[in-house]
Structures are given as structure tokens and as C-alpha cells.
Design a protein around this motif. Structure first.
Motif, PDB file in Angstrom:
ATOM      1  N   HIS A  87       0.839  -1.446   0.046  1.00 22.75           N
ATOM      2  CA  HIS A  87      -0.083  -0.032   0.171  1.00 22.75           C
ATOM      3  C   HIS A  87       1.053   1.123   0.023  1.00 22.75           C
ATOM      4  O   HIS A  87       0.516   2.081   0.494  1.00 22.75           O
ATOM      5  N   TYR A  88       1.892   1.390  -0.752  1.00 23.70           N
ATOM      6  CA  TYR A  88       2.856   2.592  -0.667  1.00 23.70           C
ATOM      7  C   TYR A  88       2.207   3.099  -2.171  1.00 23.70           C
ATOM      8  O   TYR A  88       2.535   2.946  -3.427  1.00 23.70           O
ATOM      9  N   PHE A  89       1.311   4.124  -1.709  1.00 23.93           N
ATOM     10  CA  PHE A  89       0.749   4.765  -2.924  1.00 23.93           C
ATOM     11  C   PHE A  89       1.241   6.330  -2.921  1.00 23.93           C
ATOM     12  O   PHE A  89       1.562   6.629  -1.842  1.00 23.93           O
ATOM     13  N   ASN A  90       1.385   6.918  -4.105  1.00 24.65           N
ATOM     14  CA  ASN A  90       1.751   8.306  -4.145  1.00 24.65           C
ATOM     15  C   ASN A  90       3.284   8.519  -3.564  1.00 24.65           C
ATOM     16  O   ASN A  90       3.492   9.482  -2.818  1.00 24.65           O
ATOM     17  N   MET A  91       4.005   7.494  -3.718  1.00 21.52           N
ATOM     18  CA  MET A  91       5.448   7.427  -2.954  1.00 21.52           C
ATOM     19  C   MET A  91       6.547   7.633  -4.094  1.00 21.52           C
ATOM     20  O   MET A  91       6.336   7.134  -5.381  1.00 21.52           O
ATOM     21  N   ASN A  92       7.407   8.484  -3.828  1.00 20.11           N
ATOM     22  CA  ASN A  92       8.472   8.546  -4.738  1.00 20.11           C
ATOM     23  C   ASN A  92       9.404   7.415  -4.797  1.00 20.11           C
ATOM     24  O   ASN A  92       9.707   6.651  -3.878  1.00 20.11           O
ATOM     25  N   ILE A  93       9.661   6.897  -5.822  1.00 21.72           N
ATOM     26  CA  ILE A  93      10.446   5.616  -6.152  1.00 21.72           C
ATOM     27  C   ILE A  93      11.776   5.935  -7.215  1.00 21.72           C
ATOM     28  O   ILE A  93      11.601   6.877  -7.773  1.00 21.72           O
ATOM     29  N   ARG A  94      12.748   4.882  -6.838  1.00 18.47           N
ATOM     30  CA  ARG A  94      14.045   5.173  -7.559  1.00 18.47           C
ATOM     31  C   ARG A  94      14.482   3.853  -7.949  1.00 18.47           C
ATOM     32  O   ARG A  94      14.480   3.071  -6.871  1.00 18.47           O
ATOM     33  N   PHE A  95      14.919   3.653  -9.009  1.00 17.84           N
ATOM     34  CA  PHE A  95      15.498   2.434  -9.201  1.00 17.84           C
ATOM     35  C   PHE A  95      17.345   2.750  -9.252  1.00 17.84           C
ATOM     36  O   PHE A  95      17.781   3.405 -10.409  1.00 17.84           O
ATOM     37  N   ASP A  96      18.068   2.053  -8.357  1.00 19.53           N
ATOM     38  CA  ASP A  96      19.525   2.167  -8.353  1.00 19.53           C
ATOM     39  C   ASP A  96      20.120   0.893  -8.536  1.00 19.53           C
ATOM     40  O   ASP A  96      19.628  -0.167  -8.467  1.00 19.53           O
ATOM     41  N   CYS A  97      21.322   1.069  -8.979  1.00 20.84           N
ATOM     42  CA  CYS A  97      22.058  -0.284  -9.022  1.00 20.84           C
ATOM     43  C   CYS A  97      23.508   0.096  -8.248  1.00 20.84           C
ATOM     44  O   CYS A  97      24.116   1.161  -8.159  1.00 20.84           O
ATOM     45  N   ILE A  98      24.004  -0.982  -7.359  1.00 24.29           N
ATOM     46  CA  ILE A  98      25.043  -0.833  -6.844  1.00 24.29           C
ATOM     47  C   ILE A  98      26.154  -1.949  -7.466  1.00 24.29           C
ATOM     48  O   ILE A  98      25.957  -3.111  -7.691  1.00 24.29           O
ATOM     49  N   GLY A  99      27.216  -1.553  -8.152  1.00 25.59           N
ATOM     50  CA  GLY A  99      28.229  -2.399  -8.879  1.00 25.59           C
ATOM     51  C   GLY A  99      29.502  -2.449  -7.754  1.00 25.59           C
ATOM     52  O   GLY A  99      30.093  -1.352  -7.467  1.00 25.59           O
ATOM     53  N   ILE A 100      29.909  -3.538  -7.580  1.00 27.36           N
ATOM     54  CA  ILE A 100      31.043  -4.057  -6.676  1.00 27.36           C
ATOM     55  C   ILE A 100      31.875  -4.744  -7.647  1.00 27.36           C
ATOM     56  O   ILE A 100      31.630  -5.724  -7.854  1.00 27.36           O
ATOM     57  N   MET A 101      33.241  -4.099  -7.323  1.00 32.14           N
ATOM     58  CA  MET A 101      34.526  -4.538  -8.192  1.00 32.14           C
ATOM     59  C   MET A 101      35.608  -4.902  -6.992  1.00 32.14           C
ATOM     60  O   MET A 101      36.135  -3.879  -6.700  1.00 32.14           O
ATOM     61  N   GLY A 102      35.720  -5.914  -6.640  1.00 35.97           N
ATOM     62  CA  GLY A 102      36.762  -6.220  -5.500  1.00 35.97           C
ATOM     63  C   GLY A 102      36.187  -5.344  -4.087  1.00 35.97           C
ATOM     64  O   GLY A 102      35.116  -5.756  -3.695  1.00 35.97           O
ATOM     65  N   SER A 103      36.981  -4.445  -3.571  1.00 35.62           N
ATOM     66  CA  SER A 103      36.189  -3.449  -2.698  1.00 35.62           C
ATOM     67  C   SER A 103      35.513  -2.311  -3.107  1.00 35.62           C
ATOM     68  O   SER A 103      35.481  -1.394  -2.147  1.00 35.62           O
ATOM     69  N   ASN A 104      35.772  -1.989  -4.279  1.00 32.28           N
ATOM     70  CA  ASN A 104      35.418  -0.559  -4.909  1.00 32.28           C
ATOM     71  C   ASN A 104      33.680  -0.726  -5.029  1.00 32.28           C
ATOM     72  O   ASN A 104      33.245  -1.596  -5.807  1.00 32.28           O
ATOM     73  N   ILE A 105      33.211   0.266  -4.682  1.00 28.43           N
ATOM     74  CA  ILE A 105      31.569   0.237  -4.601  1.00 28.43           C
ATOM     75  C   ILE A 105      31.309   1.410  -5.646  1.00 28.43           C
ATOM     76  O   ILE A 105      31.560   2.641  -5.284  1.00 28.43           O
ATOM     77  N   ASP A 106      30.287   1.242  -6.307  1.00 24.39           N
ATOM     78  CA  ASP A 106      29.713   2.400  -7.370  1.00 24.39           C
ATOM     79  C   ASP A 106      28.418   2.326  -7.285  1.00 24.39           C
ATOM     80  O   ASP A 106      27.657   1.183  -7.726  1.00 24.39           O
ATOM     81  N   TRP A 107      27.946   3.322  -6.838  1.00 18.92           N
ATOM     82  CA  TRP A 107      26.346   3.461  -6.461  1.00 18.92           C
ATOM     83  C   TRP A 107      25.755   4.355  -7.492  1.00 18.92           C
ATOM     84  O   TRP A 107      26.042   5.447  -7.593  1.00 18.92           O
ATOM     85  N   VAL A 108      24.973   4.037  -8.449  1.00 17.68           N
ATOM     86  CA  VAL A 108      24.291   4.650  -9.431  1.00 17.68           C
ATOM     87  C   VAL A 108      22.726   4.966  -9.058  1.00 17.68           C
ATOM     88  O   VAL A 108      22.006   3.900  -9.127  1.00 17.68           O
ATOM     89  N   LYS A 109      22.600   6.041  -8.819  1.00 11.98           N
ATOM     90  CA  LYS A 109      21.162   6.550  -8.317  1.00 11.98           C
ATOM     91  C   LYS A 109      20.395   6.720  -9.787  1.00 11.98           C
ATOM     92  O   LYS A 109      20.973   7.481 -10.552  1.00 11.98           O
ATOM     93  N   GLY A 110      19.099   6.247  -9.718  1.00  5.78           N
ATOM     94  CA  GLY A 110      18.431   6.644 -10.761  1.00  5.78           C
ATOM     95  C   GLY A 110      19.054   5.864 -12.145  1.00  5.78           C
ATOM     96  O   GLY A 110      18.878   6.537 -12.987  1.00  5.78           O
ATOM     97  N   ALA A 111      19.415   4.604 -12.109  1.00  8.55           N
ATOM     98  CA  ALA A 111      20.087   3.998 -12.894  1.00  8.55           C
ATOM     99  C   ALA A 111      19.165   3.775 -14.113  1.00  8.55           C
ATOM    100  O   ALA A 111      19.482   3.505 -15.087  1.00  8.55           O
ATOM    101  N   PHE A 112      17.846   3.583 -14.035  1.00  6.26           N
ATOM    102  CA  PHE A 112      16.957   3.454 -14.969  1.00  6.26           C
ATOM    103  C   PHE A 112      15.651   3.692 -14.268  1.00  6.26           C
ATOM    104  O   PHE A 112      15.171   4.068 -13.137  1.00  6.26           O
ATOM    105  N   TYR A 113      14.586   3.944 -15.376  1.00  8.05           N
ATOM    106  CA  TYR A 113      13.132   4.265 -15.114  1.00  8.05           C
ATOM    107  C   TYR A 113      12.293   3.437 -15.501  1.00  8.05           C
ATOM    108  O   TYR A 113      12.445   2.418 -16.466  1.00  8.05           O
TER     109      TYR A 113
END
Length: 113
Positions: A87-113
Motif C-alpha cells: 500500500h505504498y501509493f503516491n510514493m517517490n520511487i527510484r531504481f538504483d544499481c550498486i556495482g562492486i568490483m573487489g572492494s570498490n563500490i559504485d552507486w548509480v542513483k536513478g540507474a533506470f526508470y
């Protein structure tokens, strides 16, 4: 180590990373008939649906390359189901991706819609 265990380690790293940035984790490994979402979280007034990809090195490509069109569509379907089910109506949503290579973390906010 099997793929599931490696994936869990990557997700653990992502959760720790997100929490350190003030993101509240709501669900991990949310499953429904469409598949699984790695992390569902909340940042301020936005609900985040996060796909996590981990690679030890680049021999199998970069982590975020694995989030193709088919995977994005699957995540969108699962997110829609989650929103209705909880029942999450009228809620802002975002699709993110987190890529991890070894110990490096890459957070892509709004990776797709």
C-alpha cells in the motif's frame, strides 16, 4: 564459494555502504512471483529498489553491465507488485544499481526508470 554466497557477501557490503550514508534498509532479497529484488530501502521520502552486482575482478565484465533490459523490466514488475502489496501509493520511487568490483563500490542513483 558458490554464486549465492558470493552474492550475499556483495549485498552485505552494499547494505553497510548504504547504511553509512543514512539509507534505511526495509527488505533484503524480497521475492515474489516475478523474481527477487536485492535491496528495498528508503532515503528521505523516496523508496529505493536496488540491484547489487558483485565481481571479484573484470574477467566476467563490469558488474553494472549485467543489469540488462530484461533484468530492469523484471525489477520494475517486482517493484510494482511490492508497492501494491504494501500500500505504498503516491510514493517517490527510484531504481538504483550498486556495482562492486573487489572492494570498490559504485552507486548509480536513478540507474533506470
Amino acid at each position: 564459494m558458490n554464486k549465492r554466497k558470493i552474492g550475499s557477501l556483495g549485498e552485505d557490503m552494499a547494505v553497510k555502504f548504504l547504511k553509512s550514508r543514512g539509507v534505511k534498509i526495509l527488505e533484503r532479497n524480497y521475492q515474489n512471483r516475478f523474481g527477487e529484488i536485492d535491496i528495498i530501502a528508503r532515503e528521505d521520502n523516496t523508496l529505493l529498489f536496488i540491484e547489487v552486482k558483485y565481481r571479484k575482478n573484470e574477467s566476467f565484465g563490469y558488474p553494472l553491465e549485467a543489469v540488462d533490459f530484461k533484468k530492469r523490466q523484471k525489477i520494475k514488475n517486482m517493484a510494482s507488485f511490492f508497492l501494491n502489496e504494501n500500500h505504498y501509493f503516491n510514493m517517490n520511487i527510484r531504481f538504483d544499481c550498486i556495482g562492486i568490483m573487489g572492494s570498490n563500490i559504485d552507486w548509480v542513483k536513478g540507474a533506470f526508470y
